[in-house]
Write an enzyme that holds these catalytic residues in place. Structure first.
Site, PDB file in Angstrom:
ATOM      1  N   ALA A 149       0.816  -1.216   0.000  1.00 60.92           N
ATOM      2  CA  ALA A 149       0.000   0.000   0.000  1.00 60.92           C
ATOM      3  C   ALA A 149       0.850   1.267   0.000  1.00 60.92           C
ATOM      4  CB  ALA A 149      -0.932  -0.016   1.214  1.00 60.92           C
ATOM      5  N   LYS A 200       1.474 -16.685   1.419  1.00 61.59           N
ATOM      6  CA  LYS A 200       2.728 -15.916   1.359  1.00 61.59           C
ATOM      7  C   LYS A 200       2.946 -15.103   2.634  1.00 61.59           C
ATOM      8  CE  LYS A 200       0.536 -11.880   0.558  1.00 61.59           C
ATOM      9  NZ  LYS A 200       0.698 -10.563   1.226  1.00 61.59           N
ATOM     10  N   SER A 263       5.733  -4.256   4.709  1.00 65.96           N
ATOM     11  CA  SER A 263       4.847  -5.411   4.875  1.00 65.96           C
ATOM     12  C   SER A 263       4.566  -5.644   6.348  1.00 65.96           C
ATOM     13  CB  SER A 263       5.492  -6.661   4.271  1.00 65.96           C
ATOM     14  OG  SER A 263       4.914  -7.846   4.787  1.00 65.96           O
TER      15      SER A 263
END
Length: 344
Positions: A149, A200, A263
């Site tokens: 983002a 993931k 992340s």
């Protein structure tokens, strides 16, 4: 195609999706928080996004469904089914829904059963399955890929995948999201894209631990490639195609999430390595760390399916049983693996 698209969710990625959409359409964004509505509608700025003339915030799901035939849910997996149930009376076969949630749903079982790890594959749903289960929407897709983002909100280029069994959904996703800075690819394997997007996050936690311990890029690269193998092996057992894990929704998203301080899952792993407990980190987190819950679900499913997923197993022991991180790494280093690539 309608000129207004609905977005459900005002977290960091919800606002990221909204910003991407404003290149092509107007956005009607659903939020429950009055403070978010005020920021978007009155101050015209929220989470780094200029909303004036582009995004309107509302707190009425029926209004969103009435005004938008294309709706993009971008909400945590733990809340997904509840929101779909609330939305269900207002949507129908005429709607198209493309979700951007990377997690798994186990809300159909009791908290006690979940804590006791007594659920089965039938109790675990992808977000697409939740949409089918709770609504009469037929044309469903998901958005997945290396889409941090913070990078997108700062104007950096990126790419994604719209996965759906319907070409119409893929093409619409490409039209409403694509721009000179955002490439949108298509896939018919929605199950693969959803499972890759969920799994993931687990590997990203492990990579964050290695990063926090400053064990070097060699170790991170080894973990990521072996983690990809576990993703593919698990995906195959769940009916997904192997090739889906070799694209942007698989290895692309894995590299992205498992190497960046932007992340949440990678950062969670780094904080674990520094000595903080999982409970402490989650308590202070401002947004959901999907990988922690997904780890528990996939670990149990792997056990029931007799799938050897050593990285997943060790991470589960570290996070849920207080297993020593250094010992877990040593065991993984000596784990007997016959072949480097045995999944193609």
């Amino acid at each position: 195609m309608q000129k207004t698209v609905g977005v459900i969710g005002s977290g960091s990625f919800g606002m990221t999706v909204a910003k991407l959409l404003t290149e092509n359409v107007q956005v009607l964004l659903f939020t429950r928080r009055d403070s978010v509505m005020e920021a978007i509608n009155e101050r015209k700025h929220f989470k780094g996004v200029d909303t004036e003339g582009k995004i309107t915030a509302v707190n009425d799901l029926k209004y969103v469904a009435d005004q938008c035939k294309i709706i993009m849910p971008v909400i945590p997996s733990a809340s997904f089914r509840k929101v779909m149930r609330a939305l269900a009376p207002h949507v129908g076969p005429e709607h198209i829904m493309i979700h951007a949630t990377k997690g798994l749903d186990v809300s159909q079982i009791s908290e006690k059963r979940f804590e006791n790890e007594s659920f089965t594959r039938k109790d675990v749903y992808s977000m697409g399955e939740v949409i089918r289960d709770e609504t009469t929407v037929l044309r469903i897709g998901c958005m997945s890929g290396p889409n941090l983002a913070k990078e997108i909100l700062s104007g950096q280029p990126a790419a994604t995948v719209i996965a759906s069994e319907f070409m119409e959904v893929i093409r619409i996703g490409q039209r409403i999201l694509g721009s000179s800075l955002f490439s949108v690819f298509g896939s018919y394997d929605m199950r693969g894209a959803e499972l890759a997007g969920a799994f993931k996050n687990i590997i990203a936690i492990g990579s964050g631990i290695l990063g926090g311990l400053e064990l070097g890029k060699n170790m991170q690269a080894a973990l990521i490639t072996r983690g990809l193998r576990e993703m593919i092996q698990f995906g195959q057992s769940m009916g997904a195609e192997s090739r889906s894990f070799m694209g942007k929704a698989g290895i692309g998203d894995l590299i992205d999430t498992a190497t960046s301080d932007n992340s949440r899952n990678y950062t969670f792993g780094k904080k674990l390595a520094s000595g903080e407990s999982a409970e402490q980190i989650l308590k202070k987190a401002t947004e959901v760390v999907e990988g922690v819950n997904t780890l528990k679900i996939i670990h149990l499913l792997a056990q029931k399916e007799n799938l050897p997923l050593p990285i997943t197993t060790m991470l589960y022991r570290v996070i849920y049983s207080g297993y020593d991180v250094q010992k877990a790494i040593r065991l993984l280093m000596t784990y007997n693996t016959a072949q480097d690539v045995d999944f193609l």
